[in-house]
Design a protein around this motif. Sequence first.
Motif, PDB file in Angstrom:
ATOM      1  N   ARG A   1      24.768  31.868  34.312  1.00 46.49           N
ATOM      2  CA  ARG A   1      26.113  32.252  34.777  1.00 46.49           C
ATOM      3  C   ARG A   1      27.169  31.362  34.158  1.00 46.49           C
ATOM      4  NH1 ARG A   1      23.612  32.403  39.957  1.00 46.49           N
ATOM      5  NH2 ARG A   1      23.221  34.544  40.591  1.00 46.49           N
TER       6      ARG A   1
ATOM      7  N   ALA B   1      27.626  32.339  30.515  1.00 43.25           N
ATOM      8  CA  ALA B   1      28.280  33.638  30.393  1.00 43.25           C
ATOM      9  C   ALA B   1      29.774  33.504  30.694  1.00 43.25           C
ATOM     10  CB  ALA B   1      27.629  34.645  31.337  1.00 43.25           C
TER      11      ALA B   1
ATOM     12  N   GLU C   1      35.088  38.035  30.704  1.00 43.04           N
ATOM     13  CA  GLU C   1      35.180  39.416  31.189  1.00 43.04           C
ATOM     14  C   GLU C   1      33.801  40.044  31.381  1.00 43.04           C
ATOM     15  OE1 GLU C   1      38.340  42.108  29.770  1.00 43.04           O
ATOM     16  OE2 GLU C   1      36.688  43.418  29.214  1.00 43.04           O
ATOM     17  N   SER C   2      32.933  39.856  30.396  1.00 47.84           N
ATOM     18  CA  SER C   2      31.578  40.378  30.547  1.00 47.84           C
ATOM     19  C   SER C   2      30.877  39.722  31.729  1.00 47.84           C
ATOM     20  CB  SER C   2      30.762  40.132  29.271  1.00 47.84           C
ATOM     21  OG  SER C   2      31.163  41.015  28.272  1.00 47.84           O
ATOM     22  N   ALA C   3      31.143  38.434  31.919  1.00 53.21           N
ATOM     23  CA  ALA C   3      30.537  37.742  33.053  1.00 53.21           C
ATOM     24  C   ALA C   3      30.987  38.386  34.366  1.00 53.21           C
ATOM     25  CB  ALA C   3      30.912  36.260  33.024  1.00 53.21           C
ATOM     26  N   ARG C   4      32.278  38.652  34.482  1.00 56.57           N
ATOM     27  CA  ARG C   4      32.785  39.262  35.721  1.00 56.57           C
ATOM     28  C   ARG C   4      32.161  40.629  35.932  1.00 56.57           C
ATOM     29  NH1 ARG C   4      38.916  39.687  36.439  1.00 56.57           N
ATOM     30  NH2 ARG C   4      38.214  40.053  38.563  1.00 56.57           N
ATOM     31  N   LEU C   5      32.079  41.410  34.841  1.00 55.96           N
ATOM     32  CA  LEU C   5      31.503  42.750  34.971  1.00 55.96           C
ATOM     33  C   LEU C   5      30.021  42.673  35.326  1.00 55.96           C
ATOM     34  CD1 LEU C   5      33.274  44.650  32.055  1.00 55.96           C
ATOM     35  CD2 LEU C   5      33.621  44.943  34.510  1.00 55.96           C
ATOM     36  N   SER C   6      29.413  41.511  35.111  1.00 57.29           N
ATOM     37  CA  SER C   6      28.021  41.341  35.505  1.00 57.29           C
ATOM     38  C   SER C   6      27.910  40.670  36.871  1.00 57.29           C
ATOM     39  CB  SER C   6      27.270  40.499  34.464  1.00 57.29           C
ATOM     40  OG  SER C   6      27.371  41.105  33.198  1.00 57.29           O
ATOM     41  N   GLY C   7      29.020  40.523  37.559  1.00 55.83           N
ATOM     42  CA  GLY C   7      28.975  40.002  38.918  1.00 55.83           C
ATOM     43  C   GLY C   7      29.083  38.495  39.033  1.00 55.83           C
ATOM     44  N   VAL C   8      29.468  37.818  37.943  1.00 57.64           N
ATOM     45  CA  VAL C   8      29.595  36.366  37.988  1.00 57.64           C
ATOM     46  C   VAL C   8      30.980  35.992  38.508  1.00 57.64           C
ATOM     47  CG1 VAL C   8      29.625  34.250  36.618  1.00 57.64           C
ATOM     48  CG2 VAL C   8      27.999  36.064  36.073  1.00 57.64           C
ATOM     49  N   LYS C   9      31.022  35.086  39.478  1.00 51.36           N
ATOM     50  CA  LYS C   9      32.314  34.594  39.969  1.00 51.36           C
ATOM     51  C   LYS C   9      32.805  33.532  38.998  1.00 51.36           C
ATOM     52  CE  LYS C   9      31.181  35.419  44.829  1.00 51.36           C
ATOM     53  NZ  LYS C   9      29.702  35.603  44.770  1.00 51.36           N
ATOM     54  N   VAL C  10      33.606  33.974  38.039  1.00 54.23           N
ATOM     55  CA  VAL C  10      33.980  33.103  36.933  1.00 54.23           C
ATOM     56  C   VAL C  10      34.788  31.892  37.410  1.00 54.23           C
ATOM     57  CG1 VAL C  10      35.336  32.969  34.814  1.00 54.23           C
ATOM     58  CG2 VAL C  10      33.838  34.903  35.203  1.00 54.23           C
TER      59      VAL C  10
END
Lengths: 283, 239
Positions: free
Chosen positions: A160, A163, A169-178
Amino acid sequence: MTHFINLTLNGLASGAAYAALALSLVIIYQATRLVNFAQPALALVAVYAAYTVTQLTGSYWIGFASALIVGMAAGALVERVIIRPIAKTSQLNAIIVTLGLLLVIQGGVGMVWGNEQHGFRYAFSYVGRFSPADTFALVSVGVVALLLFAVYRFTPFGLRMRAAAFHPESARLSGVKVGLMLTAGWGIASFIGALAGMLAGPPFLSPNVFDVVFVFGITAAVVGGLDNPFGAVIGGLLIGLGMSYVSGYLGPELATLSALAIVVIVLSVRPDGILSRPTARKV
Amino acid sequence: MSTEPLLSVQGLTAHYGPVRVLDDVSLDVPDRGLCAVLGANGAGKTTLLRTLTGLHRATSGRVLLEGEDLTRLPAEKVITRGLAHVPEGGGVIVELTVEENLRLGGLWRSDRRDRTTFDEVMDLFPPLVERRTKSASTLSGGERQMLAIGRALMARPKVLLLDEPSLGLAPLITKQIFTLLRDLRDHTGLTVVLVEQNAAGALSVTDHGFVLNQGRVATEGPSEGLLADDRTRHAYLGF
């Protein structure tokens, strides 16, 4: 030959502290693309906290632990409360704010603890060839760096973190709390920065004690490639070694210059640092 | 089309600064639907997807998935409700390996240790299997798109939104990807919303189409009908 070995060991030991500081800078740079000039100030707060705790409890190790905890908390707090709102406006503003923080915190520390030098005792003796203190510096930085690598490389948390750093952005779309990952990154970086402070600080403590160390730390980070953690560690050890050889063979007055020389040589051969990836990124 | 839409967009309006990019967009996507969203450059297609998944904030309107209001949820929460988004270009993280990219997609799930989803996704994309441990930067454009879709599928979404998966790909690869989407719908019941510049290709594979023009739904209908309707084709789709 003995002289050479002594210089090598000393260089590696002081390089360990530079490596740790460089590592803390690189972690934040990777995640947010900004150089955190407040890093030595955060380490300063951590080490002064350790100083006070050690005085109160009489235990160096309780002080040591509190330095790491205070450092981590201070880093996370600074990111969450100060850096994040500003980074939204512009990256440059955020970098300048870290510079301002450095001055404010140094001044604040001077007001709380006084600007005079304090003696800061160390848990180990640092007399002789490869003293216990030197050994501790190398081992602790080595362990922390390996641990960091293992966490980043092999755990879901590390995935995480990476990412979020590489592609928010890809991290957020994968559910990561950036946002949480950024705060965690600053916390981890400042934890390591506090470790660097505990290694580089003794035997004296004053609000400006890390100024020079920071210069070498940032040098190490640049030499290693600002976005490469391995590079930071290698850069730190390289700077430590280079300065140790130069001061041993040519005279201590040239030591600081040698750090500059290393930067010039490395960057003219590899402008992005020893281990940096090529800057051209395919998208 | 069934009566109860799985994904329902109601009066969605969004701005970039003072510019209104989406203007009262309403559309319903039925369960197991395979829909195309078409339109010229700047029609608001990408913004529509970004607003649906919370990457862009809606000014007004609602996004409902199975009746649950997702409009105010941040992107990292929307995915956990079953709405996956493959952004333009795929958003593959080239600094990570193929396997890491895939695992990332399912990381938020409580059953992330279960390898079933991972194996299923791998089965869909044979080219990715042998590249598992390689950096995603070594993949070709088509393989990256596959990886991006695979990562979205790792979340086991109810609806998959894709932003121009054909962008920059050879016609043959585009066709493979379109066919794959249709197979996914037919065999797993996944609902797919496909944003496309390539209107002819998208209409030939989907069963329903929406045409956006200047931020509004200009026309909609069964894909075959849109494909056959000269007026729509000339006015909005450019072929």
